[in-house]
Design a protein around this motif. Structure first.
Motif, PDB file in Angstrom:
ATOM      1  N   VAL A  27      -8.025  -9.917   3.870  1.00 43.14           N
ATOM      2  CA  VAL A  27      -7.974 -10.159   5.131  1.00 43.14           C
ATOM      3  C   VAL A  27      -6.794  -9.369   5.471  1.00 43.14           C
ATOM      4  O   VAL A  27      -6.474  -8.712   6.615  1.00 43.14           O
ATOM      5  CB  VAL A  27      -7.419 -11.661   5.213  1.00 43.14           C
ATOM      6  N   SER A  28      -6.137  -8.544   4.389  1.00 39.79           N
ATOM      7  CA  SER A  28      -5.044  -7.490   4.642  1.00 39.79           C
ATOM      8  C   SER A  28      -4.755  -6.813   3.370  1.00 39.79           C
ATOM      9  O   SER A  28      -5.160  -7.175   2.420  1.00 39.79           O
ATOM     10  CB  SER A  28      -3.827  -8.142   5.267  1.00 39.79           C
ATOM     11  N   SER A  29      -4.005  -5.588   3.512  1.00 35.89           N
ATOM     12  CA  SER A  29      -3.571  -4.762   2.327  1.00 35.89           C
ATOM     13  C   SER A  29      -2.240  -4.722   2.343  1.00 35.89           C
ATOM     14  O   SER A  29      -1.501  -4.784   3.426  1.00 35.89           O
ATOM     15  CB  SER A  29      -4.133  -3.277   2.508  1.00 35.89           C
ATOM     16  N   VAL A  30      -1.645  -4.560   1.156  1.00 40.31           N
ATOM     17  CA  VAL A  30      -0.164  -4.404   1.108  1.00 40.31           C
ATOM     18  C   VAL A  30       0.051  -3.038   0.180  1.00 40.31           C
ATOM     19  O   VAL A  30      -0.040  -3.092  -0.926  1.00 40.31           O
ATOM     20  CB  VAL A  30       0.265  -5.809   0.149  1.00 40.31           C
ATOM     21  N   ARG A  31       0.516  -2.182   1.028  1.00 36.38           N
ATOM     22  CA  ARG A  31       0.655  -0.848   0.402  1.00 36.38           C
ATOM     23  C   ARG A  31       1.716  -0.137   0.945  1.00 36.38           C
ATOM     24  O   ARG A  31       2.330  -0.518   2.091  1.00 36.38           O
ATOM     25  CB  ARG A  31      -0.329   0.322   0.856  1.00 36.38           C
ATOM     26  N   ARG A  90      -2.465 -11.960   7.589  1.00 39.34           N
ATOM     27  CA  ARG A  90      -3.144 -10.730   8.277  1.00 39.34           C
ATOM     28  C   ARG A  90      -2.264  -9.668   8.578  1.00 39.34           C
ATOM     29  O   ARG A  90      -2.710  -8.540   8.685  1.00 39.34           O
ATOM     30  CB  ARG A  90      -4.104 -11.036   9.537  1.00 39.34           C
ATOM     31  N   ARG A  91      -1.086  -9.752   8.536  1.00 41.75           N
ATOM     32  CA  ARG A  91      -0.003  -8.819   8.952  1.00 41.75           C
ATOM     33  C   ARG A  91       1.337  -8.786   8.061  1.00 41.75           C
ATOM     34  O   ARG A  91       2.237  -9.133   8.608  1.00 41.75           O
ATOM     35  CB  ARG A  91       0.379  -8.772  10.450  1.00 41.75           C
ATOM     36  N   PRO A  92       0.957  -8.608   6.837  1.00 40.74           N
ATOM     37  CA  PRO A  92       2.147  -8.442   5.753  1.00 40.74           C
ATOM     38  C   PRO A  92       3.222  -7.277   6.209  1.00 40.74           C
ATOM     39  O   PRO A  92       2.701  -6.467   6.739  1.00 40.74           O
ATOM     40  CB  PRO A  92       1.463  -8.504   4.523  1.00 40.74           C
ATOM     41  N   ARG A  93       4.589  -7.642   5.713  1.00 48.76           N
ATOM     42  CA  ARG A  93       5.297  -6.597   6.193  1.00 48.76           C
ATOM     43  C   ARG A  93       6.437  -6.609   5.048  1.00 48.76           C
ATOM     44  O   ARG A  93       6.782  -7.766   4.349  1.00 48.76           O
ATOM     45  CB  ARG A  93       6.084  -6.544   7.428  1.00 48.76           C
ATOM     46  N   GLU A  94       6.918  -5.518   4.747  1.00 47.85           N
ATOM     47  CA  GLU A  94       8.001  -5.320   3.790  1.00 47.85           C
ATOM     48  C   GLU A  94       9.572  -5.883   4.429  1.00 47.85           C
ATOM     49  O   GLU A  94       9.688  -5.298   5.475  1.00 47.85           O
ATOM     50  CB  GLU A  94       8.203  -4.030   3.162  1.00 47.85           C
ATOM     51  N   VAL A  95      10.065  -6.446   3.647  1.00 48.39           N
ATOM     52  CA  VAL A  95      11.263  -7.245   4.396  1.00 48.39           C
ATOM     53  C   VAL A  95      12.596  -6.995   3.236  1.00 48.39           C
ATOM     54  O   VAL A  95      13.920  -7.037   3.624  1.00 48.39           O
ATOM     55  CB  VAL A  95      11.317  -8.678   4.555  1.00 48.39           C
ATOM     56  N   ASP A 135       6.980 -10.299   3.537  1.00 47.83           N
ATOM     57  CA  ASP A 135       7.086 -11.391   4.369  1.00 47.83           C
ATOM     58  C   ASP A 135       5.339 -11.598   4.532  1.00 47.83           C
ATOM     59  O   ASP A 135       4.684 -10.628   5.004  1.00 47.83           O
ATOM     60  CB  ASP A 135       7.335 -11.228   5.572  1.00 47.83           C
ATOM     61  N   ILE A 136       4.920 -12.501   4.034  1.00 48.33           N
ATOM     62  CA  ILE A 136       3.285 -12.826   4.237  1.00 48.33           C
ATOM     63  C   ILE A 136       3.138 -14.082   4.787  1.00 48.33           C
ATOM     64  O   ILE A 136       2.079 -14.814   4.709  1.00 48.33           O
ATOM     65  CB  ILE A 136       2.747 -12.925   2.826  1.00 48.33           C
ATOM     66  N   SER A 137       4.272 -14.600   5.753  1.00 44.39           N
ATOM     67  CA  SER A 137       3.927 -15.732   6.654  1.00 44.39           C
ATOM     68  C   SER A 137       2.760 -15.482   7.407  1.00 44.39           C
ATOM     69  O   SER A 137       1.903 -16.600   7.785  1.00 44.39           O
ATOM     70  CB  SER A 137       5.143 -15.685   7.486  1.00 44.39           C
ATOM     71  N   ASP A 138       2.508 -14.255   7.895  1.00 46.01           N
ATOM     72  CA  ASP A 138       1.135 -13.984   8.598  1.00 46.01           C
ATOM     73  C   ASP A 138       0.290 -13.203   7.573  1.00 46.01           C
ATOM     74  O   ASP A 138       0.291 -11.911   7.354  1.00 46.01           O
ATOM     75  CB  ASP A 138       1.379 -13.105   9.856  1.00 46.01           C
TER      76      ASP A 138
END
Length: 488
Positions: A363-367, A426-431, A421-424
């Protein structure tokens, strides 16, 4: 250059040969498909020492100017530190009396006595046991230097429900699968050996059911997969063993009936391997203790930008089941012909929906930005960036809880500890991030840079993450500037 330098290069060569032997190649999108985008960069608050280049990169200029020696941090601050070396796991446990401990392997590959020590182990060999009663003053209470704990490779695990620490003997390819089980609940500061048995034929990585009754051992290149009954931890019993399967890290559903295997592939000669990525297995007959149990493959999932599948951590969110999956290192692109590490594909990490285990989907990538092909080529001259089994790549990730976690943390080798942050989903972001590079020619890594390989551990009450780095040892790192609130 330290004496460890040539030996460390030898270790990398040994690992490269071993990994090549298990057929890890050619998963990059050589057909021209685009790589997934990197996640958004962290917004750093007060106290930051931010990166000076693209996300995850420590450029050569920073080593030359001395900037790298100050480290990089964003929404984090160091709380406690033990100098020395670190390996593949950092684990946390609170015992029956409320004592808090950390466990980590103090070296990476084949830690035997000098002059044959392949990797630097300036903090000693074996598994270090650390009293974390005061995270600002971690105290090493002992080092476990029994045969398996001298070389657990990536198999070291804690079972929180039963207060047990266990590992099988392993190395970069595979080793004798001698299982050692320790009681850590009586006093986490002084583990007590309960058993040492040849319960698995070979060892490298592992998995453990939540109830603590079944330990799984995988030997990767050794091509064995073993289930071991630990109902009585003083007398382990082999329940099942399968051959000609090349599994890496393994995690299980809460009920222990579904196993998520990082599947490297079982064809030792193929350039393009089928099934590399995730394999989901029905192990319910093992969990139910059926005589002569069968294990059924429910599904295989691959992704075009993959490298070496390492492990997939399960979690649940809003009634759906997910995995936070990470690939380690990189793998050769351009049809497997390039010898330039800048052309190697970095798999990094991703979130996979496994609500229907027969139909998993990414569902999403974390790169990070530095994982992208163009940025890797730009960073090829940086210290620590030249190895396909290190540099700007991933290795281990973890989540703080399996119930609706909002954060995930990854050790991304030369990019240090990264927090998302993987709260969403589909839209992970670095925090947040924390990275302490070491200058070339110093300490354990003559190539320079950080070498963060370890699975991070979570101290929820302390709002902290514990991890280790091969070049700088053990770190307790506190989240700051509001990021810590995501642990509530």
């Amino acid at each position: 250059m330290t004496a460890a330098g040539p030996l460390r290069r030898l270790a990398v060569s040994v690992a490269s040969v071993a990994l090549a032997g298990v057929g890890v190649a050619g998963l990059g999108p050589a057909d021209g498909r685009a790589f997934p985008n990197p996640v958004p960069t962290a917004d750093c608050g007060p106290g930051a020492r931010p990166e000076t280049d693209v996300q995850g990169r420590v450029p050569a200029e920073d080593f030359e100017s001395g900037r790298a020696a100050r480290g990089y941090r964003c929404n984090t601050r160091p709380v406690g530190h033990l100098d020395g070396t670190g390996g593949f796991k950092v684990l946390r446990y609170v015992d029956a009396r409320g004592r808090e401990c950390a466990y980590y392997d103090a070296s990476q590959i084949l830690p035997v006595a000098p002059p044959f020590q392949v990797t630097g182990a300036s903090s000693g060999q074996g598994v270090r046991v650390v009293d974390m009663s005061d995270p600002a003053e971690p105290v090493v209470t002992t080092s476990i230097t029994t045969p398996t704990m001298l070389s657990p490779h990536e198999s070291l695990l804690v079972n929180e429900r039963r207060g047990l620490l266990a590992a099988v003997m392993g190395n970069a390819y595979s080793s004798a699968g001698v299982l050692e089980v320790y009681d850590i609940d009586t006093d986490c500061r002084e583990p007590v050996l309960l058993s040492r048995t040849q319960s698995a034929t070979l060892g490298h990585e592992s998995g453990w059911t939540r109830d603590g009754l079944t330990f799984y051992a995988a030997s990767s290149g050794g091509q064995t997969f073993t289930a071991i009954d630990l109902t009585d931890p003083t007398a382990p019993v082999q329940l099942f063993e399968q051959y000609n399967v090349n599994y890496h890290g393994m995690r299980l559903s809460p009920d222990g009936r579904t196993l998520y295997a990082a599947h490297i592939g079982n064809d030792l000669t193929a350039v393009q391997l089928p099934g590399e990525g995730l394999r989901i297995l029905d192990v319910s007959e093992i969990q139910d203790r059926v005589e002569n149990p069968s294990v059924t493959v429910l599904s295989n999932l691959t992704w075009p930008e993959g490298s070496i599948p390492q492990v997939a951590e399960p979690f649940r969110r809003a009634g759906r089941d997910y995995l936070f999956q990470v690939d380690e290192f990189s793998t050769v692109g351009l049809n497997g012909t390039s010898v330039d590490p800048a052309d190697y594909t970095v798999g990094a990490a991703r979130i996979i929906d496994v609500t229907d285990p027969r139909r998993p989907r990414v569902v999403s990538s974390v790169r990070l930005q530095v994982h992208q092909p163009a940025e890797r080529r730009a960073a090829a001259g940086d210290p620590g960036a030249s190895s396909p089994v290190g540099g700007y790549t991933g290795h281990y990730c973890s989540v703080p809880t399996r119930r609706s976690p909002r954060l995930a943390a990854c050790s991304m080798i030369a990019s240090g500890l990264r927090v998302f942050d993987i709260s969403d989903v589909r839209r992970p972001r670095e925090v947040a991030y924390f990275n302490m590079p070491v200058a070339p020619g110093t300490e354990a890594a003559d190539s320079g840079g950080a070498s963060a390989y370890s699975q991070p551990a979570w101290d929820l009450e302390g709002r902290s993450i514990w991890y280790s780095d091969e070049t700088s040892g053990f770190w307790a790192v506190r989240l700051t500037n509001g990021v810590q609130r995501l642990l509530r």
